[in-house]
Structure formats: structure tokens, C-alpha cells
Write an enzyme that holds these catalytic residues in place. Structure first.
Site, PDB file in Angstrom:
ATOM      1  N   TYR A  39      46.990  37.587  51.730  1.00  0.00           N
ATOM      2  CA  TYR A  39      46.597  36.555  50.767  1.00  0.00           C
ATOM      3  C   TYR A  39      47.635  35.442  50.649  1.00  0.00           C
ATOM      4  CZ  TYR A  39      42.312  38.864  49.370  1.00  0.00           C
ATOM      5  OH  TYR A  39      41.042  39.384  49.375  1.00  0.00           O
ATOM      6  N   GLU A  49      45.069  34.476  59.851  1.00  0.00           N
ATOM      7  CA  GLU A  49      44.522  35.747  59.355  1.00  0.00           C
ATOM      8  C   GLU A  49      44.102  36.663  60.510  1.00  0.00           C
ATOM      9  OE1 GLU A  49      42.927  34.212  54.997  1.00  0.00           O
ATOM     10  OE2 GLU A  49      41.456  34.896  56.452  1.00  0.00           O
ATOM     11  N   ASN A  83      33.766  41.242  44.838  1.00  0.00           N
ATOM     12  CA  ASN A  83      32.838  40.279  45.441  1.00  0.00           C
ATOM     13  C   ASN A  83      32.513  40.580  46.910  1.00  0.00           C
ATOM     14  OD1 ASN A  83      35.256  39.529  46.490  1.00  0.00           O
ATOM     15  ND2 ASN A  83      35.277  37.453  45.662  1.00  0.00           N
ATOM     16  N   LYS A 116      34.891  44.375  52.038  1.00  0.00           N
ATOM     17  CA  LYS A 116      35.823  45.025  51.111  1.00  0.00           C
ATOM     18  C   LYS A 116      35.367  46.441  50.743  1.00  0.00           C
ATOM     19  CE  LYS A 116      37.297  40.588  49.135  1.00  0.00           C
ATOM     20  NZ  LYS A 116      37.560  39.825  47.906  1.00  0.00           N
ATOM     21  N   HIS A 158      35.663  38.971  51.985  1.00  0.00           N
ATOM     22  CA  HIS A 158      36.619  37.858  52.042  1.00  0.00           C
ATOM     23  C   HIS A 158      36.331  37.092  53.330  1.00  0.00           C
ATOM     24  CE1 HIS A 158      40.335  35.584  52.436  1.00  0.00           C
ATOM     25  NE2 HIS A 158      40.317  35.974  53.701  1.00  0.00           N
TER      26      HIS A 158
HETATM   27  P1  CMP Z   1      38.675  36.602  48.002  1.00  0.00           P
HETATM   28  O1  CMP Z   1      37.738  35.620  48.610  1.00  0.00           O
HETATM   29  O2  CMP Z   1      39.049  37.797  48.808  1.00  0.00           O
HETATM   30  O3  CMP Z   1      40.028  35.868  47.560  1.00  0.00           O
HETATM   31  C1  CMP Z   1      40.870  36.360  46.570  1.00  0.00           C
HETATM   32  C2  CMP Z   1      40.246  37.489  45.804  1.00  0.00           C
HETATM   33  O4  CMP Z   1      40.871  37.764  44.553  1.00  0.00           O
HETATM   34  C3  CMP Z   1      38.844  37.083  45.447  1.00  0.00           C
HETATM   35  O5  CMP Z   1      38.053  37.120  46.597  1.00  0.00           O
HETATM   36  C4  CMP Z   1      38.537  38.058  44.321  1.00  0.00           C
HETATM   37  O6  CMP Z   1      38.200  39.348  44.789  1.00  0.00           O
HETATM   38  C5  CMP Z   1      39.894  38.148  43.622  1.00  0.00           C
HETATM   39  N1  CMP Z   1      40.079  37.226  42.497  1.00  0.00           N
HETATM   40  C6  CMP Z   1      40.226  35.877  42.581  1.00  0.00           C
HETATM   41  N2  CMP Z   1      40.432  35.343  41.368  1.00  0.00           N
HETATM   42  C7  CMP Z   1      40.418  36.376  40.500  1.00  0.00           C
HETATM   43  C8  CMP Z   1      40.576  36.466  39.085  1.00  0.00           C
HETATM   44  N3  CMP Z   1      40.784  35.395  38.362  1.00  0.00           N
HETATM   45  N4  CMP Z   1      40.520  37.684  38.513  1.00  0.00           N
HETATM   46  C9  CMP Z   1      40.320  38.767  39.267  1.00  0.00           C
HETATM   47  N5  CMP Z   1      40.170  38.758  40.609  1.00  0.00           N
HETATM   48  C10 CMP Z   1      40.204  37.584  41.220  1.00  0.00           C
END
Ligand code: CMP
Length: 205
Positions: A57, A174, A160, A17, A163
Site C-alpha cells: 500500500y 505492484e 470491498n 481479498k 484491490h
Molecule cells: P483498496 O482499494 O485495497 O485500497 C485501500 C483499502 O483500505 C481499501 O481498498 C479499503 O479496503 C481500505 N480502506 C480505505 N479507506 C478506509 C477507511 N477510511 N476505513 C477503513 N478501511 C479503509
């Protein structure tokens, strides 16, 4: 009857990311996938459109419910009420809005990785969604210090770093969403001989 697919041929999609790229963590992250024995079969850097991110997503029809439930659980586990709603779909609507911004804030590096149990192995290596609770030793546990709480206070996505696909069928969808068929390359990697060869012959002369 169709032969059973061999686990070593499994593929998964990883997105490094914008925050990982801005923090120069690409090498550290990719090296964890390489050192366990996964093979890079596709890679490209792109600036995604918000529509492409939302489509990514929502490829999994369950994603809205699962994401909302996970977020609500993170609060109820601490005895707190979710600040947005107790309806998972409403929670996810807000998450999606923030994700469109986060994931298009800079380039991402999209990769297709192949190897035994690629989907589960990569999910194990990256750790759980919220860095605050990701295990030490995982990518999210070692390289970033974010939480749902901080993201909510600051009205943004949880940062984070990576993904990764959640299941084999999700990975197939995907990979097709991000790569043209000719951009995913079939080739043999020298270490497959040691990882997967049944007899391990040809080592001693
Ligand atoms: P990812 O594994 O890419 O899947 C969905 C993404 O949304 C997740 O990692 C986070 O970056 C983001 N995300 C998921 N839940 C939340 C939340 N409650 N608040 C903010 N960001 C979120």
C-alpha cells in the site's frame, strides 16, 4: 525514439481479498475481468505477511494522503466530521493498521491482467472504494454492502472484495512487488485476434 506503448499491452494488478475468497466470489469476480476481454498473465494464491501488505500500500508515496483525504471527504460530503482526525496522514495510519489485519486474515488471490487500458478498465469494473457508494453493476456495487461508517463503528477495514492498481506506474511497481518476472507469462490469447487485429481477416474462408 522509443515507440509509443500500445494500450493493448497495459497490465494491472488485482488482489482478490480474503472476504471475497471466504464468500466464494472468486469465479464471479474473475469472470467479469475475463468477459470484457482481459487476459490473465499471472495468478497465485498466497497468505501475505503484514509487512508485505504495508509495503504494497505504501509503494505509491501519495497513497497515504489520497486515502486519508478520500475517507475525510466521505464524511464531509454528509456534513459530518471524521471520527479519527482531520489530518489525512493520521486517518491513513489507522486505515493501514486495520488493513494489515484484514489482508492477512486469510489467503488472497493475486492476479496480473493484461489488455487495452487494463488499469482504467479494471477500476471501472470494480467501482469506487466504499461499497455503499459504488455504482450498481460494478463488482463492489453488486456483491458487497459495506461502508466507511460501519467500518469505523466496528474498528475495521472497509471490506470491498478487491484491490486494483490506480495507475500504470503503480501497476508496474505492484506487479513487481507480488510476482517474480518468470511468474508473469507472455502468451497469445485466441480472442486477441478479434479484439485487436487491425484487418479482421482470416474469419471467412
Ligand atoms: P483498496 O482499494 O485495497 O485500497 C485501500 C483499502 O483500505 C481499501 O481498498 C479499503 O479496503 C481500505 N480502506 C480505505 N479507506 C478506509 C477507511 N477510511 N476505513 C477503513 N478501511 C479503509
Amino acid at each position: 525514439m522509443k515507440p509509443m506503448p500500445h494500450p493493448k499491452d497495459e497490465r494491472t494488478l488485482v488482489i482478490i481479498k480474503p472476504d471475497a475468497i471466504e464468500r466464494s466470489l472468486v469465479g464471479d469476480i474473475v469472470s467479469r475481468f475475463e468477459r470484457i476481454g482481459l487476459k490473465i498473465v499471472g495468478a497465485k494464491m498466497v497468505i501475505a505477511s503484514p509487512e508485505h501488505i504495508e509495503a504494497h500500500y505504501t509503494l505509491d508515496p501519495e497513497w497515504r494522503v489520497k486515502t486519508g483525504e478520500k475517507s475525510i471527504k466521505a464524511y464531509t460530503d454528509k456534513g459530518q466530521k471524521h471520527p479519527v482526525s482531520d489530518d489525512p496522514i493520521k486517518v491513513t495510519d489507522v486505515v493501514l493498521m486495520k488493513l494489515r489485519k484484514y489482508m492477512t486474515s486469510g489467503p488472497v488471490l493475486v492476479m496480473a491482467l493484461e489488455g487495452a487500458h487494463a488499469v482504467a478498465i479494471v477500476r471501472k469494473l470494480i467501482g469506487s472504494t466504499e461499497p455503499l457508494s459504488s455504482d450498481v453493476g460494478t463488482i463492489r456495487g453488486d456483491f458487497v454492502l459495506d461502508s466507511y461508517q460501519m467500518a469505523d463503528i466496528d474498528n475495521r477495514s472497509v471490506r470491498n472484495l478487491v484491490h486494483a492498481s490506480g495507475s500504470v506506474s503503480e501497476a508496474e511497481k505492484e506487479i513487481a512487488h507480488w510476482f517474480k518476472p518468470e511468474e508473469v507469462i507472455d502468451y497469445r490469447h485466441i480472442q486477441e485476434k478479434i479484439l485487436y487485429d487491425v484487418n479482421l481477416d482470416g474469419i471467412l474462408e
